[in-house]
Structures are given as C-alpha cells and as structure tokens.
Design a protein around this motif. Structure first.
Motif, PDB file in Angstrom:
ATOM      1  N   ALA A 283       9.184 -19.675 -11.718  1.00 21.05           N
ATOM      2  CA  ALA A 283      10.179 -18.850 -12.415  1.00 21.05           C
ATOM      3  C   ALA A 283      10.220 -17.424 -11.852  1.00 21.05           C
ATOM      4  O   ALA A 283      10.068 -16.444 -12.590  1.00 21.05           O
ATOM      5  N   VAL A 284      10.435 -17.304 -10.559  1.00 22.32           N
ATOM      6  CA  VAL A 284      10.429 -15.967  -9.940  1.00 22.32           C
ATOM      7  C   VAL A 284      11.614 -15.128 -10.385  1.00 22.32           C
ATOM      8  O   VAL A 284      11.604 -13.898 -10.211  1.00 22.32           O
ATOM      9  N   HIS A 285      12.641 -15.768 -10.978  1.00 25.02           N
ATOM     10  CA  HIS A 285      13.768 -14.985 -11.483  1.00 25.02           C
ATOM     11  C   HIS A 285      13.323 -14.015 -12.578  1.00 25.02           C
ATOM     12  O   HIS A 285      13.990 -13.000 -12.822  1.00 25.02           O
ATOM     13  N   LEU A 286      12.186 -14.309 -13.219  1.00 32.00           N
ATOM     14  CA  LEU A 286      11.670 -13.416 -14.259  1.00 32.00           C
ATOM     15  C   LEU A 286      11.209 -12.084 -13.692  1.00 32.00           C
ATOM     16  O   LEU A 286      10.986 -11.128 -14.432  1.00 32.00           O
ATOM     17  N   LEU A 287      11.046 -12.014 -12.383  1.00 28.52           N
ATOM     18  CA  LEU A 287      10.563 -10.796 -11.730  1.00 28.52           C
ATOM     19  C   LEU A 287      11.689  -9.928 -11.191  1.00 28.52           C
ATOM     20  O   LEU A 287      11.424  -8.858 -10.621  1.00 28.52           O
ATOM     21  N   GLU A 288      12.917 -10.342 -11.358  1.00 28.84           N
ATOM     22  CA  GLU A 288      14.033  -9.568 -10.830  1.00 28.84           C
ATOM     23  C   GLU A 288      14.086  -8.195 -11.490  1.00 28.84           C
ATOM     24  O   GLU A 288      13.927  -8.063 -12.702  1.00 28.84           O
ATOM     25  N   HIS A 289      14.294  -7.188 -10.672  1.00 32.07           N
ATOM     26  CA  HIS A 289      14.395  -5.823 -11.192  1.00 32.07           C
ATOM     27  C   HIS A 289      15.162  -4.970 -10.195  1.00 32.07           C
ATOM     28  O   HIS A 289      15.377  -5.366  -9.044  1.00 32.07           O
ATOM     29  N   SER A 290      15.567  -3.800 -10.648  1.00 33.13           N
ATOM     30  CA  SER A 290      16.309  -2.875  -9.803  1.00 33.13           C
ATOM     31  C   SER A 290      15.366  -1.857  -9.182  1.00 33.13           C
ATOM     32  O   SER A 290      14.400  -1.431  -9.832  1.00 33.13           O
ATOM     33  N   PRO A 291      15.627  -1.436  -7.951  1.00 29.92           N
ATOM     34  CA  PRO A 291      14.759  -0.433  -7.315  1.00 29.92           C
ATOM     35  C   PRO A 291      14.597   0.835  -8.142  1.00 29.92           C
ATOM     36  O   PRO A 291      13.535   1.455  -8.122  1.00 29.92           O
ATOM     37  N   GLN A 292      15.631   1.189  -8.905  1.00 25.45           N
ATOM     38  CA  GLN A 292      15.575   2.434  -9.667  1.00 25.45           C
ATOM     39  C   GLN A 292      14.582   2.383 -10.824  1.00 25.45           C
ATOM     40  O   GLN A 292      14.277   3.404 -11.431  1.00 25.45           O
ATOM     41  N   GLU A 293      14.056   1.197 -11.151  1.00 26.02           N
ATOM     42  CA  GLU A 293      13.128   1.083 -12.286  1.00 26.02           C
ATOM     43  C   GLU A 293      11.736   1.623 -11.991  1.00 26.02           C
ATOM     44  O   GLU A 293      10.977   1.900 -12.909  1.00 26.02           O
ATOM     45  N   HIS A 294      11.376   1.775 -10.742  1.00 24.26           N
ATOM     46  CA  HIS A 294      10.028   2.237 -10.398  1.00 24.26           C
ATOM     47  C   HIS A 294       9.807   3.675 -10.846  1.00 24.26           C
ATOM     48  O   HIS A 294      10.750   4.456 -10.894  1.00 24.26           O
ATOM     49  N   PRO A 295       8.511   4.019 -11.159  1.00 27.94           N
ATOM     50  CA  PRO A 295       7.295   3.214 -11.131  1.00 27.94           C
ATOM     51  C   PRO A 295       7.299   2.151 -12.228  1.00 27.94           C
ATOM     52  O   PRO A 295       7.601   2.433 -13.383  1.00 27.94           O
ATOM     53  N   LEU A 296       6.914   0.926 -11.836  1.00 32.18           N
ATOM     54  CA  LEU A 296       7.116  -0.235 -12.681  1.00 32.18           C
ATOM     55  C   LEU A 296       5.923  -1.181 -12.600  1.00 32.18           C
ATOM     56  O   LEU A 296       5.452  -1.504 -11.510  1.00 32.18           O
ATOM     57  N   ALA A 297       5.447  -1.607 -13.766  1.00 30.97           N
ATOM     58  CA  ALA A 297       4.291  -2.504 -13.843  1.00 30.97           C
ATOM     59  C   ALA A 297       4.721  -3.867 -14.359  1.00 30.97           C
ATOM     60  O   ALA A 297       5.573  -3.968 -15.247  1.00 30.97           O
TER      61      ALA A 297
ATOM     62  N   GLN B 171       0.821  -1.203   0.000  1.00 35.75           N
ATOM     63  CA  GLN B 171       0.000   0.000   0.000  1.00 35.75           C
ATOM     64  C   GLN B 171       0.858   1.258   0.000  1.00 35.75           C
ATOM     65  O   GLN B 171       0.433   2.308  -0.439  1.00 35.75           O
ATOM     66  N   GLU B 172       2.096   1.141   0.511  1.00 32.22           N
ATOM     67  CA  GLU B 172       2.963   2.300   0.556  1.00 32.22           C
ATOM     68  C   GLU B 172       4.266   1.989  -0.157  1.00 32.22           C
ATOM     69  O   GLU B 172       4.891   0.956   0.090  1.00 32.22           O
ATOM     70  N   LYS B 173       4.691   2.869  -1.031  1.00 29.00           N
ATOM     71  CA  LYS B 173       5.963   2.733  -1.720  1.00 29.00           C
ATOM     72  C   LYS B 173       6.644   4.100  -1.702  1.00 29.00           C
ATOM     73  O   LYS B 173       6.653   4.823  -2.671  1.00 29.00           O
ATOM     74  N   SER B 174       7.166   4.455  -0.544  1.00 24.54           N
ATOM     75  CA  SER B 174       7.745   5.787  -0.394  1.00 24.54           C
ATOM     76  C   SER B 174       8.856   5.983  -1.413  1.00 24.54           C
ATOM     77  O   SER B 174       9.693   5.109  -1.632  1.00 24.54           O
ATOM     78  N   GLY B 175       8.844   7.147  -2.042  1.00 27.49           N
ATOM     79  CA  GLY B 175       9.862   7.479  -3.020  1.00 27.49           C
ATOM     80  C   GLY B 175       9.460   7.148  -4.441  1.00 27.49           C
ATOM     81  O   GLY B 175      10.081   7.608  -5.380  1.00 27.49           O
ATOM     82  N   PHE B 176       8.437   6.341  -4.648  1.00 30.16           N
ATOM     83  CA  PHE B 176       7.989   6.000  -5.992  1.00 30.16           C
ATOM     84  C   PHE B 176       6.928   6.992  -6.444  1.00 30.16           C
ATOM     85  O   PHE B 176       6.088   7.428  -5.669  1.00 30.16           O
ATOM     86  N   SER B 177       6.959   7.324  -7.724  1.00 33.49           N
ATOM     87  CA  SER B 177       5.948   8.220  -8.268  1.00 33.49           C
ATOM     88  C   SER B 177       4.582   7.545  -8.217  1.00 33.49           C
ATOM     89  O   SER B 177       4.467   6.321  -8.269  1.00 33.49           O
ATOM     90  N   ASP B 178       3.532   8.335  -8.135  1.00 38.84           N
ATOM     91  CA  ASP B 178       2.187   7.797  -8.209  1.00 38.84           C
ATOM     92  C   ASP B 178       2.004   7.116  -9.552  1.00 38.84           C
ATOM     93  O   ASP B 178       2.196   7.711 -10.607  1.00 38.84           O
ATOM     94  N   VAL B 179       1.609   5.839  -9.522  1.00 40.18           N
ATOM     95  CA  VAL B 179       1.620   5.046 -10.750  1.00 40.18           C
ATOM     96  C   VAL B 179       0.585   5.545 -11.755  1.00 40.18           C
ATOM     97  O   VAL B 179       0.814   5.506 -12.971  1.00 40.18           O
ATOM     98  N   GLN B 180      -0.530   6.038 -11.273  1.00 39.52           N
ATOM     99  CA  GLN B 180      -1.536   6.536 -12.211  1.00 39.52           C
ATOM    100  C   GLN B 180      -1.059   7.813 -12.886  1.00 39.52           C
ATOM    101  O   GLN B 180      -1.273   8.002 -14.085  1.00 39.52           O
ATOM    102  N   ARG B 181      -0.392   8.663 -12.146  1.00 43.89           N
ATOM    103  CA  ARG B 181       0.185   9.865 -12.758  1.00 43.89           C
ATOM    104  C   ARG B 181       1.251   9.467 -13.776  1.00 43.89           C
ATOM    105  O   ARG B 181       1.330  10.033 -14.875  1.00 43.89           O
TER     106      ARG B 181
END
Length: 345
Positions: free
Chosen positions: A62-76, A7-17
């Motif tokens: 295959a959870v390795h397919l979900l690997e990503h870097s924190p800097q990629e957010h906002p990310l879908a 519910q909270e992702k401090s530092g990430f842009s609002d995804v709808q915006r």
C-alpha cells in the motif's frame, strides 16, 4: 541496507529543530491535504502522517499511503508494527519515499492495534521495542523515533517508563515523544483514553532530568502556545500538539514560527485560505472532491466573527457534486476582515 540518498534533503528544515513544535499524528485527520494546509500556516513545525501499519506497506504493497507533496516537509512517517524485520522493511520504504523521520507508534490504545500487538500495548514489551528501533536504525539513515505513553493499565509509570526509555536509548533512539497519560487497554475507548486517564506532566519533566541526552517532546492536553512555551522553558526539547492544532489550526500554527521558532511573522489565516485555492483546484482537476480538503479547514477561524458562517457554508456545500473553489471564496467572504487584522496586531 542504509539509504545514502536520504542523508541530504536540501531546502528542508532540520528535523530535530522542527520538533520544537510538532502536530501529532491523528488517524483520519492528518492526511496529506491537512498537512499542506498546516504547512501554509507554519513553515517551521514538524508534521506527522497518520499511522501507517508496517504490514500494509510490506505485505499489502500500500505505497499509495505514503503519497505526499514536497511542500509538506519537514515531515515524519509514523509506523505501526511490532516485528523488527517487517518494520525495518517498512522504514526503508518510507525513507525511499522521502520522509525525514520514521516514528514508531507505542501509544495508540485502539482495539485494532492491540490485536496486532502494536501501539500502546508495546509499553509492556520494551525489549521488543528496542529490537524494532535497532532494526529500523540499521535499515535507514533518517532518524528513527518513538512515540509512547507513560504506561498502560496497572503499570506504575514511575517504574516502567524509566526502564522503557533505558532500553530504547540502548537501541540508539535519541528522540521521542511522550504522551503524558496512561493508556487503559480494557474498559476505555480510544476517545476516552485521550481524556480520562490523568495527565502526569511532572513525570515527563523528571524523565528529561534523568535522560538529559535524550530529545524529549511532551504530548497530551496542550491547548495553546503559551502552554507550549512553558514546557520549553522548563527544559523539554519539544512540544507536540494534537486536537487543538486540528480544531483551531490558526490559533496554534499561524503564530508558531514567530513565537516558538523566533522567525518570520504571523500568518494571516485569510491569506492562507487563498493560498490553498491552487492546491484545491489541482485536486479537483485530478478527480478529487472539495470536502476531502475543506473538512480540515473548518476550524480556521474558530472563535472569530464569521466563523460559524464559514463552517456552515463549507459543511453544507463541500460534499455536493461540482463544489469548487467558488464555495471556499463564498465562505471566506463571510469572515470579517477587521477581526483578522485585530488578531494579527
């Protein structure tokens, strides 16, 4: 069970915006390395993964397919599937992995997804899509969205699309992206499905009028930010750009923050390439190969002096054993700085 920690992702842009401008999910293209590069070009735009199938996560682990870097957010995360229970489990896995949005693919026309009864073929089964959306929304607290076509095969889009939207809205979907082409599931390849069926932008605009409460992004054939602004000015909530953002990333993304979101200044593509160097170094130290990253950067200087030499140097050298950041700097040295300054004035 819903997942409160999302519910909270401090530092990430609002995804709808952020959905005001997004880069489309593209198989074999929008992997984690591509997304890091795109994020350096634009801090505001919404980025999407390649499609990940729900069976791969739930049955294949295959959870390795979900690997990503924190800097990629906002990310879908875009999921493929058609079983509500399995998609709900996959959505929860994605939410637990930290994704800001879970998107259901109802637009891919490839034979592989047809055989699995997901992708564009789901346009023929709106009630099934509604069940999937409802199950996914019950499972996670991050937003569940849909990416669809205007119809498939012999369907009449002006008839089937409003019904499709009605059903997914009833299931709680509040945001979707519409690729403004039909998909022909027989007789056209996935590549041909990106070009041959005619675009019907007017229909997407009518859907926004008919469903004013729905956040609608348009996708398909959009080649520059001027087009994107026209759609936003016409009342659409967002624009999703695919191949143009990949093949001319700087042209689309380096000015997106200032032109579309009204914040920041244009990014200098030369500086962005330099900022990629630590990420590339880390990837190489961990056993990666240079071309796995630089293949996504070939179009950085498209249409500018030195662009051909940049592409040639990386294309010919990045696959060689031992290739490293010195090759990137060698390629960058062939791009004329004056041209970059001119572009950014």
């Amino acid at each position: 069970m819903a997942n409160p920690k999302n519910q909270e992702k401090s530092g990430f842009s609002d995804v709808q915006r952020a959905a005001r401008l997004s880069v489309a999910p593209m198989m074999d293209w929008t992997d984690r390395h591509c997304r890091v590069f795109h994020r350096l070009l634009s801090s505001e735009s919404l980025l999407y993964t390649e499609m990940v199938t729900a069976p791969a996560l739930v049955r294949g682990g295959a959870v390795h397919l979900l690997e990503h870097s924190p800097q990629e957010h906002p990310l879908a995360l875009q999921l493929g599937g058609s079983d509500p229970e399995e998609l709900a489990k996959a959505a929860l896995i994605g939410a637990d992995a930290g994704y800001d949005e879970i998107n259901l693919n109802c637009g891919c026309p490839s034979d592989r997804v047809q055989s699995g009864t997901f992708g564009a073929v789901l346009m023929k089964h709106p009630s099934r899509v509604a069940d999937c959306v409802a199950a996914m929304r019950e499972a996670v607290d991050v937003e569940v969205t849909v990416k669809c076509r205007i119809g498939v095969d012999d369907q009449e889009p002006q008839d089937v699309l409003p019904d499709f939207l009605n059903q997914i809205v009833s299931a709680g979907c509040q945001r979707l992206t519409i690729h403004a082409r039909k998909a022909w599931l027989k007789g056209l390849s996935p590549k041909e499905n990106r070009d041959i069926p005619p675009l019907d932008y007017a229909l997407v605009l009518r859907m926004k009028e008919q469903f004013p409460q729905l956040h609608i992004s348009i996708n398909g054939g959009i080649e520059n930010l001027a087009q994107a602004r026209e759609f936003l000015d016409a009342g659409l909530d967002g624009v999703m750009i695919g191949r143009a953002a990949y093949h001319q990333p700087a042209d689309i993304l380096s000015t997106a923050d200032s032109e579309i979101f009204g914040v920041g200044a244009p990014r200098d593509p030369v500086a962005v390439v330099q900022e990629m160097l630590p990420y590339i170094e880390a990837h190489l130290v961990n056993g990666g190969r240079l071309h796995q990253i630089t293949r996504h950067m070939l179009g950085t200087f498209a249409g500018r002096p030195g662009a051909r030499a940049w592409r040639r140097t990386l294309s010919e050298g990045a696959t060689k054993t031992g290739a490293g950041t010195e090759l990137v700097l060698q390629a960058l040295a062939q791009v004329e700085p004056l041209a970059m300054d001119t572009v950014l004035v």
